[in-house]
Design a protein around this motif. Structure first.
Motif: not given
Length: 69
Positions: A65-69
Motif C-alpha cells: 500500500i503506497a503511503s500518502a505523502a
C-alpha cells in the motif's frame, strides 16, 4: 494410514515427528523406526516430511500500500 508396515509407523506419526523438527528420513528412522527394516517405505516417508515442511514454509505475498505523502 500405515506408511511403514514392518514397524507400524503411521502417516500421523510421521507428521508429528516433522512437527517436532524432524527433517530427514535418517532422523525419522531413529525416532520412529520407519524404514529400519525393509526400507520400502522411505520414499513415501520422505514425501510426507517434505510435504509437511513445504506447507509450513509457504509464503504469501501481501499487496503493498503506497503511503500518502
Amino acid at each position: 494410514m500405515f506408511v511403514c508396515i514392518c514397524n507400524g509407523v503411521t502417516d500421523a506419526q510421521i507428521r508429528q515427528a516433522a512437527a517436532n523438527g524432524c527433517r530427514e528420513v535418517s532422523e525419522l528412522t531413529m525416532r520412529t523406526g520407519c524404514g529400519a527394516t525393509c526400507g520400502s517405505c522411505t520414499d513415501m516417508a520422505a514425501g510426507l516430511l517434505d510435504e509437511y515442511h513445504a506447507a509450513r514454509t509457504q509464503t504469501f505475498e501481501l499487496p503493498l500500500i503506497a503511503s500518502a505523502a
